[in-house]
Design a protein around this motif. Structure first.
Motif, PDB file in Angstrom:
ATOM      1  N   ASP A 217      -4.358 -10.062   3.399  1.00  0.00           N
ATOM      2  CA  ASP A 217      -4.108 -11.458   3.116  1.00  0.00           C
ATOM      3  C   ASP A 217      -5.635 -12.200   3.229  1.00  0.00           C
ATOM      4  O   ASP A 217      -5.712 -13.316   2.368  1.00  0.00           O
ATOM      5  CB  ASP A 217      -3.164 -12.160   4.288  1.00  0.00           C
ATOM      6  N   PHE A 218      -6.304 -11.668   3.969  1.00  0.00           N
ATOM      7  CA  PHE A 218      -7.849 -12.395   3.910  1.00  0.00           C
ATOM      8  C   PHE A 218      -8.412 -12.014   2.830  1.00  0.00           C
ATOM      9  O   PHE A 218      -9.090 -12.744   1.984  1.00  0.00           O
ATOM     10  CB  PHE A 218      -8.686 -11.892   5.221  1.00  0.00           C
TER      11      PHE A 218
ATOM     12  N   MET B  27      -0.067 -11.999   0.160  1.00  0.00           N
ATOM     13  CA  MET B  27      -0.750 -10.692  -0.132  1.00  0.00           C
ATOM     14  C   MET B  27      -0.794 -10.708  -1.743  1.00  0.00           C
ATOM     15  O   MET B  27       0.314 -10.523  -2.403  1.00  0.00           O
ATOM     16  CB  MET B  27      -0.333  -9.650   0.420  1.00  0.00           C
ATOM     17  N   LYS B  28      -1.860 -10.740  -2.466  1.00  0.00           N
ATOM     18  CA  LYS B  28      -1.853 -10.268  -3.808  1.00  0.00           C
ATOM     19  C   LYS B  28      -1.488  -9.063  -4.266  1.00  0.00           C
ATOM     20  O   LYS B  28      -1.947  -8.295  -3.726  1.00  0.00           O
ATOM     21  CB  LYS B  28      -3.296 -10.936  -4.368  1.00  0.00           C
ATOM     22  N   PRO B  29      -0.401  -9.136  -5.129  1.00  0.00           N
ATOM     23  CA  PRO B  29       0.014  -7.908  -5.733  1.00  0.00           C
ATOM     24  C   PRO B  29      -1.288  -7.148  -6.521  1.00  0.00           C
ATOM     25  O   PRO B  29      -1.989  -7.803  -7.302  1.00  0.00           O
ATOM     26  CB  PRO B  29       1.087  -8.087  -6.540  1.00  0.00           C
TER      27      PRO B  29
ATOM     28  N   ILE C 106     -15.180  -7.834  -1.270  1.00  0.00           N
ATOM     29  CA  ILE C 106     -15.299  -6.666  -0.536  1.00  0.00           C
ATOM     30  C   ILE C 106     -15.319  -7.204   0.875  1.00  0.00           C
ATOM     31  O   ILE C 106     -15.947  -8.240   1.443  1.00  0.00           O
ATOM     32  CB  ILE C 106     -16.690  -5.952  -0.707  1.00  0.00           C
ATOM     33  N   VAL C 107     -14.258  -6.703   1.657  1.00  0.00           N
ATOM     34  CA  VAL C 107     -13.989  -7.085   3.039  1.00  0.00           C
ATOM     35  C   VAL C 107     -14.330  -5.981   3.924  1.00  0.00           C
ATOM     36  O   VAL C 107     -13.811  -4.773   3.746  1.00  0.00           O
ATOM     37  CB  VAL C 107     -12.643  -7.499   3.190  1.00  0.00           C
TER      38      VAL C 107
ATOM     39  N   ASP D 217     -18.308  -9.565   0.977  1.00  0.00           N
ATOM     40  CA  ASP D 217     -17.983 -11.132   1.021  1.00  0.00           C
ATOM     41  C   ASP D 217     -17.278 -11.779   1.938  1.00  0.00           C
ATOM     42  O   ASP D 217     -17.315 -12.946   2.418  1.00  0.00           O
ATOM     43  CB  ASP D 217     -16.906 -11.224  -0.201  1.00  0.00           C
ATOM     44  N   GLY D 218     -16.463 -10.901   2.898  1.00  0.00           N
ATOM     45  CA  GLY D 218     -15.873 -11.429   4.115  1.00  0.00           C
ATOM     46  C   GLY D 218     -15.727 -10.313   5.188  1.00  0.00           C
ATOM     47  O   GLY D 218     -16.029  -8.954   4.872  1.00  0.00           O
ATOM     48  N   LEU D 219     -15.817 -10.632   6.617  1.00  0.00           N
ATOM     49  CA  LEU D 219     -15.663  -9.919   7.675  1.00  0.00           C
ATOM     50  C   LEU D 219     -14.800 -10.234   8.486  1.00  0.00           C
ATOM     51  O   LEU D 219     -14.436 -11.140   9.090  1.00  0.00           O
ATOM     52  CB  LEU D 219     -17.090  -9.892   8.389  1.00  0.00           C
ATOM     53  N   VAL D 220     -13.873  -9.232   9.031  1.00  0.00           N
ATOM     54  CA  VAL D 220     -12.875  -9.047  10.085  1.00  0.00           C
ATOM     55  C   VAL D 220     -13.452  -8.825  11.290  1.00  0.00           C
ATOM     56  O   VAL D 220     -13.822  -7.751  11.317  1.00  0.00           O
ATOM     57  CB  VAL D 220     -11.475  -8.250   9.432  1.00  0.00           C
TER      58      VAL D 220
END
Length: 313
Positions: free
Chosen positions: A305-306, A1-3, A225-226, A266-269
């Motif tokens: 993380d994603f 995970m990016k801080p 954006i997730v 940009d991403g989808l969970v």
């Protein structure tokens, strides 16, 4: 995970649950939760802010975990007395919850902003992350149905979403100013990602996007954006999102959700039950049902993380 710092857009029970997981997964002060206020309304002379309260109670760990809203161990003496005296009984106000509305209303009438009051309540409840309303100016969700125009809570609570949903507008949004806390999160040089919680995309997220400049700023983002899907197996986990999607001609699936967000994400969970082929954005497949706090935290860590992976390219 990016801080870094993360911004979550939330409303409703699903949004509150993921926000609580994010709050636990991130260091104190690294999360801003911007909350829908389109469903705020005046009831028996009090300013009621259902989504802000659901998020606040959930992050404080005092929410009614079974029903998702309200405070655990609530009592209803005031509601009973109100009903006996001929007052409205279609919107429930628990005794502890009532204290929130009374103090909020008193302080707003004295000139304090909703942002300041929300921050103070969160601090008093031991919340180490930032909760901000989407705006300190009044914005009200108005639903157009096959039975006519209904204020949001009339549609959502009193009528239990029974009328056919045709459209929604956000009264006051065109002149409302995004809350300073929301703008500060968007401008933060340490911003690492924006997360659209598994809230109702139309009832809870779209009011935030309706504020002047917010959608444009998100489209011009420099971080991923997730979105986390509120659907499992083509059904809403909670609430009327599936019914509303169907009445608008959208499928309650990842592809329908992407269409609803119209190129914003940009991403989808998504859940294991929803791995349909039509997914033009990167996706992360996992178990998205949040039964308890452990599920909330696990899912939050996977979302973070994603988001980091998307940021890295």
């Amino acid at each position: 995970m990016k801080p870094g710092h993360y911004l979550a857009l939330a409303g409703g029970v699903g949004g509150a649950r993921l926000a609580a997981g994010l709050a636990r997964a991130l260091p104190a002060g690294h999360l801003t939760v911007a909350v829908n206020t389109g469903d705020d309304f005046d009831h028996v002379g009090l300013h009621v802010a259902p989504d802000i309260d659901t998020v606040t109670y959930t992050l404080a760990g005092i929410n009614n975990a079974e029903q998702g809203w309200g405070i655990g161990g609530e009592s209803w003496a005031a509601m009973g007395a109100l009903t006996r005296l001929g007052g409205p009984d279609w919107f429930l106000l628990g005794d502890q919850d009532l204290a929130t509305h009374i103090l909020r209303t008193q302080r707003m009438r004295a000139g304090e902003t909703l942002s300041a009051i929300t921050a103070d309540f969160a601090a008093r409840l031991g919340i180490s992350q930032t909760i901000v309303p989407m705006s300190d100016d009044p914005v009200r969700s108005i639903v157009e149905t096959d039975e006519g125009t209904l204020p949001f809570q009339e549609y959502f609570v009193r009528r239990r979403c029974e009328p056919r949903f045709r459209s929604i507008r956000f009264e006051g949004a065109e002149t409302a100013r995004p809350a300073a806390g929301l703008l500060a999160a968007l401008d933060d040089p340490a911003l690492a990602g924006i997360i659209l919680c598994p809230s109702n995309p139309i009832l809870s997220v779209r009011p935030i996007l309706s504020l002047p400049g917010i959608a444009d700023r998100l489209r011009a983002r420099r971080v991923p954006i997730v979105a986390v899907s509120p659907f499992i197996g083509a059904k809403a986990v909670k609430g009327p999102a599936g019914k509303i999607f169907a009445e608008l001609g959208l499928a309650p699936t990842p592809s329908g959700l992407i269409a609803c967000y119209d190129g914003l994400i940009d991403g989808l969970v998504i859940d294991h039950e929803d791995t349909d082929a039509a997914c033009p954005v990167r996706r992360h497949v996992t178990g998205t049902l949040m039964r308890d706090s452990d599920d909330q935290t696990r899912l939050a860590r996977e979302v973070l993380d994603f988001t980091t992976a998307l940021h890295a390219g």
